[in-house]
Design a protein around this motif. Structure first.
Motif, short mmCIF file in Angstrom:
data_model
loop_
_atom_site.label_atom_id
_atom_site.label_comp_id
_atom_site.label_asym_id
_atom_site.label_seq_id
_atom_site.Cartn_x
_atom_site.Cartn_y
_atom_site.Cartn_z
N ARG A 29 -4.68 -3.82 8.33
CA ARG A 29 -4.30 -3.15 7.07
C ARG A 29 -5.34 -2.11 6.68
O ARG A 29 -5.02 -1.02 6.24
CB ARG A 29 -4.13 -4.18 5.96
CG ARG A 29 -2.88 -5.00 6.12
CD ARG A 29 -2.76 -6.01 5.02
NE ARG A 29 -1.48 -6.72 5.12
CZ ARG A 29 -1.20 -7.80 4.46
NH1 ARG A 29 -2.09 -8.35 3.64
NH2 ARG A 29 -0.03 -8.38 4.60
N PHE A 30 -6.61 -2.46 6.85
CA PHE A 30 -7.69 -1.53 6.55
C PHE A 30 -7.61 -0.29 7.43
O PHE A 30 -7.73 0.84 6.95
CB PHE A 30 -9.04 -2.23 6.72
CG PHE A 30 -10.22 -1.31 6.64
CD1 PHE A 30 -10.57 -0.72 5.44
CD2 PHE A 30 -10.98 -1.04 7.76
CE1 PHE A 30 -11.66 0.14 5.36
CE2 PHE A 30 -12.07 -0.21 7.69
CZ PHE A 30 -12.42 0.39 6.49
N LEU A 31 -7.39 -0.49 8.72
CA LEU A 31 -7.28 0.65 9.65
C LEU A 31 -6.09 1.53 9.29
O LEU A 31 -6.18 2.77 9.36
CB LEU A 31 -7.15 0.14 11.09
CG LEU A 31 -8.39 -0.53 11.66
CD1 LEU A 31 -8.07 -1.15 13.01
CD2 LEU A 31 -9.55 0.44 11.76
N VAL B 101 -14.66 -5.86 7.41
CA VAL B 101 -14.03 -4.76 6.68
C VAL B 101 -14.93 -4.30 5.54
O VAL B 101 -15.14 -3.09 5.35
CB VAL B 101 -12.62 -5.16 6.18
CG1 VAL B 101 -12.08 -4.13 5.19
CG2 VAL B 101 -11.66 -5.32 7.35
N ALA B 102 -15.50 -5.22 4.80
CA ALA B 102 -16.40 -4.85 3.71
C ALA B 102 -17.61 -4.09 4.23
O ALA B 102 -18.05 -3.10 3.63
CB ALA B 102 -16.84 -6.10 2.94
N VAL C 191 -4.82 2.02 6.29
CA VAL C 191 -5.19 2.78 5.10
C VAL C 191 -6.16 3.90 5.46
O VAL C 191 -6.03 5.03 4.97
CB VAL C 191 -5.79 1.84 4.02
CG1 VAL C 191 -6.44 2.63 2.90
CG2 VAL C 191 -4.72 0.92 3.47
N CYS C 192 -7.13 3.59 6.32
CA CYS C 192 -8.09 4.61 6.75
C CYS C 192 -7.37 5.80 7.38
O CYS C 192 -7.65 6.96 7.06
CB CYS C 192 -9.09 4.03 7.75
SG CYS C 192 -10.28 2.90 7.04
N ASP D 4 -6.23 -8.39 7.97
CA ASP D 4 -6.98 -7.58 7.02
C ASP D 4 -7.55 -6.33 7.69
O ASP D 4 -7.54 -5.25 7.11
CB ASP D 4 -8.12 -8.39 6.39
CG ASP D 4 -7.61 -9.47 5.46
OD1 ASP D 4 -6.58 -9.26 4.80
OD2 ASP D 4 -8.26 -10.53 5.39
N ALA D 5 -8.03 -6.49 8.90
CA ALA D 5 -8.58 -5.35 9.63
C ALA D 5 -7.49 -4.33 9.94
O ALA D 5 -7.70 -3.12 9.79
CB ALA D 5 -9.25 -5.81 10.91
N ALA E 269 -11.76 -9.73 8.57
CA ALA E 269 -11.90 -9.47 7.13
C ALA E 269 -13.37 -9.33 6.72
O ALA E 269 -13.70 -8.46 5.91
CB ALA E 269 -11.23 -10.58 6.34
N LYS F 159 -16.55 -0.53 5.14
CA LYS F 159 -16.35 0.29 3.94
C LYS F 159 -17.67 0.85 3.42
O LYS F 159 -17.73 1.99 2.97
CB LYS F 159 -15.67 -0.51 2.84
CG LYS F 159 -14.21 -0.75 3.08
CD LYS F 159 -13.61 -1.57 1.94
CE LYS F 159 -12.14 -1.84 2.17
NZ LYS F 159 -11.56 -2.65 1.09
N TYR G 222 -12.79 10.46 4.33
CA TYR G 222 -12.46 9.90 5.64
C TYR G 222 -12.10 10.96 6.67
O TYR G 222 -12.07 10.69 7.85
CB TYR G 222 -11.30 8.91 5.52
CG TYR G 222 -11.67 7.57 4.92
CD1 TYR G 222 -12.94 7.30 4.47
CD2 TYR G 222 -10.73 6.57 4.82
CE1 TYR G 222 -13.28 6.07 3.93
CE2 TYR G 222 -11.05 5.33 4.28
CZ TYR G 222 -12.32 5.09 3.84
OH TYR G 222 -12.64 3.87 3.33
#
Length: 85
Positions: free
Chosen positions: A57-59, A27-28, A61-62, A54-55, A24, A31, A38
């Motif tokens: 979920r971020f991946l 991730v910030a 979305v990316c 968190d990572a 997590a 971003k 992207y």
């Protein structure tokens, strides 16, 4: 082990090669590195050893926003698929 990020260019794409842990806190940081479009970014995850929720979920979305993920570890890919549900 922490996250290491290497930036390079390949055929009009910006390539970020990640090594180590993606959590997590990172991730910030990721971003901030990425442009808003992207579709011009490739994330090479070959050397990612650990990713938290968190990572992942971020991946996810990316990738949904057009970023290309290369060499994604099988467990991360499977987890991304489960997060869709």
């Amino acid at each position: 082990m922490t996250l290491r990020i290497e930036r390079s260019a390949r055929q009009g794409f910006t390539v970020f090669t990640l090594s180590g842990r993606v959590e997590a806190e990172q991730v910030a940081e990721l971003k901030k590195l990425f442009d808003t479009d992207y579709r011009n970014i490739i994330l090479d995850l070959r050397d990612v050893r650990l990713a938290d929720r968190d990572a992942v979920r971020f991946l996810r979305v990316c990738e949904a926003d057009g970023m290309k993920l290369e060499n994604c570890p099988a467990y991360v890919r499977e987890w991304m698929e489960r997060e869709k549900d």
